[in-house]
Scaffold this active site. Structure first.
Site, PDB file in Angstrom:
ATOM      1  N   ASP A 368       0.821  -1.212   0.000  1.00 53.26           N
ATOM      2  CA  ASP A 368       0.000   0.000   0.000  1.00 53.26           C
ATOM      3  C   ASP A 368       0.856   1.263   0.000  1.00 53.26           C
ATOM      4  O   ASP A 368       2.033   1.231   0.362  1.00 53.26           O
ATOM      5  CB  ASP A 368      -0.871   0.042   1.265  1.00 53.26           C
ATOM      6  CG  ASP A 368      -1.955  -1.018   1.267  1.00 53.26           C
ATOM      7  OD1 ASP A 368      -1.939  -1.883   0.365  1.00 53.26           O
ATOM      8  OD2 ASP A 368      -2.807  -0.985   2.167  1.00 53.26           O
ATOM      9  N   HIS A 516       3.671  -2.222   3.009  1.00 54.05           N
ATOM     10  CA  HIS A 516       3.741  -0.893   2.398  1.00 54.05           C
ATOM     11  C   HIS A 516       5.056  -0.778   1.648  1.00 54.05           C
ATOM     12  O   HIS A 516       6.115  -1.084   2.244  1.00 54.05           O
ATOM     13  CB  HIS A 516       3.647   0.200   3.471  1.00 54.05           C
ATOM     14  CG  HIS A 516       2.376   0.143   4.257  1.00 54.05           C
ATOM     15  ND1 HIS A 516       2.189  -0.757   5.285  1.00 54.05           N
ATOM     16  CD2 HIS A 516       1.221   0.834   4.135  1.00 54.05           C
ATOM     17  CE1 HIS A 516       0.966  -0.607   5.775  1.00 54.05           C
ATOM     18  NE2 HIS A 516       0.355   0.356   5.100  1.00 54.05           N
TER      19      HIS A 516
END
Ligand code: NI
Length: 564
Positions: A368, A516
């Site tokens: 992400d 991430h």
């Protein structure tokens, strides 16, 4: 190995089992008026004999049809001009065609948006956007206002009753939705109108099937269906269809006993004998008919002509390899033919098969908040490393970062990864209005498409926060909502060993793993985890691939946390 068995049916025996003409739960749109469905499919509908001169005249339209009827013949209304039902549920008819059709002098003042209709000494005026008309001195309320649509002026059909002296009849039947202006209230013209204008496009679709050669998608009984890989194919001037799939899509059944294939559809029964190469259907083949079949990988495919005969339907070849099977004949109804051809041309090609790596377990890695860095940055190095390991991942990108770091955008799809949407500005969707939700999500999709050529196919809400509104709006944006089942907490630890351990110690088949592509520690940790898990029989695929492998069809607006 492809096993071919080719049958060319030389003779077609007439069945002793005679068939009830109306099938498919009794709905045979237009069939009653437009000639029986068994009639020669290719013959255009016969123009009816002009009615005796003593009969008063009429003019008729059909909702959604670019043709009308006057003087007992079909006439075009003009390019893309067709009556429609407006948002208030009222029928709007084209000003010019309808007004002049009932013998009025029609003028249109483009500047002031005023239509004037003159009938002898009576003058009526209507203004676009105002649900009123003046007739002489009188002001009459209208159920809805005239509108301009695609450059053409439409007026409520009801308005013409006030000035023309004709009787208006709305006819909504299984033959179509017609608007008929008659001079004589008693006159019955339904049958002729239905014959000349045909059933509506929707009704052809609701009771029929639409295919495009080379596609495994189809529309059957109004529903989009997929033959999942069983693509129709061309051969010997015929297009072949998987018989059983087609019949069941139409609500029927196929039973095979030895060489005899029995097709049951409503009240109708047809037989195919694959040894004797004969078919028993309810009608004689026409000259053009090419009754043949192939058995390919144990699936029985029948030619378009044979399928039409077995189903008892009319076959129409439209442009761009689009084939329609309809209860009522379609040939000769240009508006419906064109609409179905356009719909058929949109049927997608067979989706590229997912190359499933051989593995015991499958998981989806998701990253992400990226992308990070330019063409040498973190995301680029992560893509290199995943490539080396044959691992695919899903990247939930934020628009504000795409703006800065879009140099990697053309790599995702090319290298087998999946693009995800993580909002434009990393905003929490549950705190936004509906229009802000779409700005955040659709705006980001458009931005990503501008660099990558395609829109993301999945989305992840910021912080995983969603509610019913978010679900409903994501359904409209056609995006499935993807959460996660294994959180690495990489943003908290910022420690490679911790990320690696979280994954290796907790992973299960079907997991969606949250990370991430922001931190060097995540990069190092996930690569170590991949190397360890590959030895334990794991493969790393995108979220959509994982769903497909687990037999789940992702649906827009639905929330998925794992495919365990
Ligand atoms: Ni995030």
């Amino acid at each position: 190995m492809k096993k071919w068995k080719i049958g060319l049916l030389g003779a077609v025996a007439m069945s002793a089992i005679m068939l009830v003409p109306v099938f498919l739960s009794g709905a045979a749109p237009g069939a009653g008026a437009a000639g029986s469905a068994g009639a020669d499919a290719d013959a255009p509908p016969a123009r009816s004999e002009p009615l005796p001169a003593a009969d008063p005249d009429y003019i008729a339209f059909q909702v959604g049809n670019r043709y009308g009827v006057k003087e007992h013949a079909r006439f075009p209304l003009g390019s893309n001009i067709k009556p429609f039902v407006d948002s208030s549920g009222r029928v709007q008819v084209p000003l010019q065609a309808a007004g002049e059709g009932i013998g009025l002098d029609v003028t249109w003042d483009e500047v002031n948006q005023i239509a004037t209709l003159i009938n002898g000494k009576t003058t009526a005026t209507l203004t676009v956007g105002i649900p009123q008309m003046t007739v002489g001195e009188e002001i009459i309320d209208l159920p809805t206002a005239p509108v301009v649509q695609d450059g053409s002026t439409y007026i409520p059909a009801r308005a013409l009753e006030n000035v023309g002296g004709w009787t208006l009849e709305f006819l909504s039947s299984d033959k179509g939705n017609y608007i008929i202006f008659k001079q004589d209230e008693q006159q019955s013209v339904t049958e002729e109108v239905a014959k000349l204008l045909g059933a509506s496009t929707e009704q052809y679709l609701t009771n029929g099937m639409l295919f495009r050669s080379g596609s495994d998608q189809a529309i059957a009984r109004g529903e989009h269906i997929s033959f999942s890989g069983m693509t129709t194919f061309d051969d010997d001037n015929s297009i072949y269809f998987p018989l059983e799939e087609c019949v069941s899509a139409m609500g029927g059944s196929v039973e095979t006993e030895g060489d005899t294939v029995t097709i049951q559809l409503g009240q109708r029964e047809a037989l195919l004998d694959t040894a004797k190469n004969t078919a028993r259907v309810d009608r004689q083949p026409t000259e053009k008919e090419n009754f043949c079949f192939h058995e390919l990988n144990d699936i029985l495919y029948v030619s378009d002509d044979l399928l039409a005969a077995l189903l008892g339907m009319n076959k129409t070849l439209l442009s761009e390899g689009v084939l329609a099977f309809t209860v009522a004949p379609l040939k000769g109804y240009p508006d419906q033919e064109e609409a179905l051809a356009a719909m058929g041309a949109e049927l997608g090609n067979q989706k590229p098969k997912v190359e499933v790596p051989e593995a015991e377990h499958y998981v989806a890695l998701t990253f992400d908040d990226g992308p990070t860095g330019q063409s040498e940055g973190l995301t680029a190095r992560l893509l290199n490393a995943l490539n080396e390991r044959g691992a695919h991942a899903t990247f939930f990108m934020c628009g504000y970062r795409v703006k800065d770091f879009h140099s990697v955008l053309d790599r995702y799809l090319e290298e087998g990864h999946e693009m995800g949407n993580h909002t434009m500005d990393h905003k929490t969707l549950t705190k936004l209005s509906v229009s802000e939700i779409h700005e955040q999500v659709d705006g980001n999709s458009d931005l990503i498409e501008s660099y990558a050529g395609e829109k993301p196919t999945v989305m992840r809400p910021t912080g995983g926060a969603y509610n019913d509104t978010v679900k409903a709006e994501m359904e409209k944006s056609e995006l499935p909502i993807i959460l996660w089942s294994l959180d690495t907490l990489d943003w908290q630890s910022k420690d490679a060993k911790s990320v690696e351990n979280k994954i290796v110690n907790n992973v299960q088949d079907g997991d969606i793993i949250l990370m991430h592509d922001l931190y060097e520690s995540t990069y190092k940790g996930v690569l170590n985890a991949i190397d360890k898990l590959k030895d334990k029989g794991y493969a790393f695929v995108t979220v959509s691939e994982l769903a497909a492998i687990k037999g789940v069809e992702l649906e827009p607006g639905k929330v998925y946390t794992s495919f365990r």
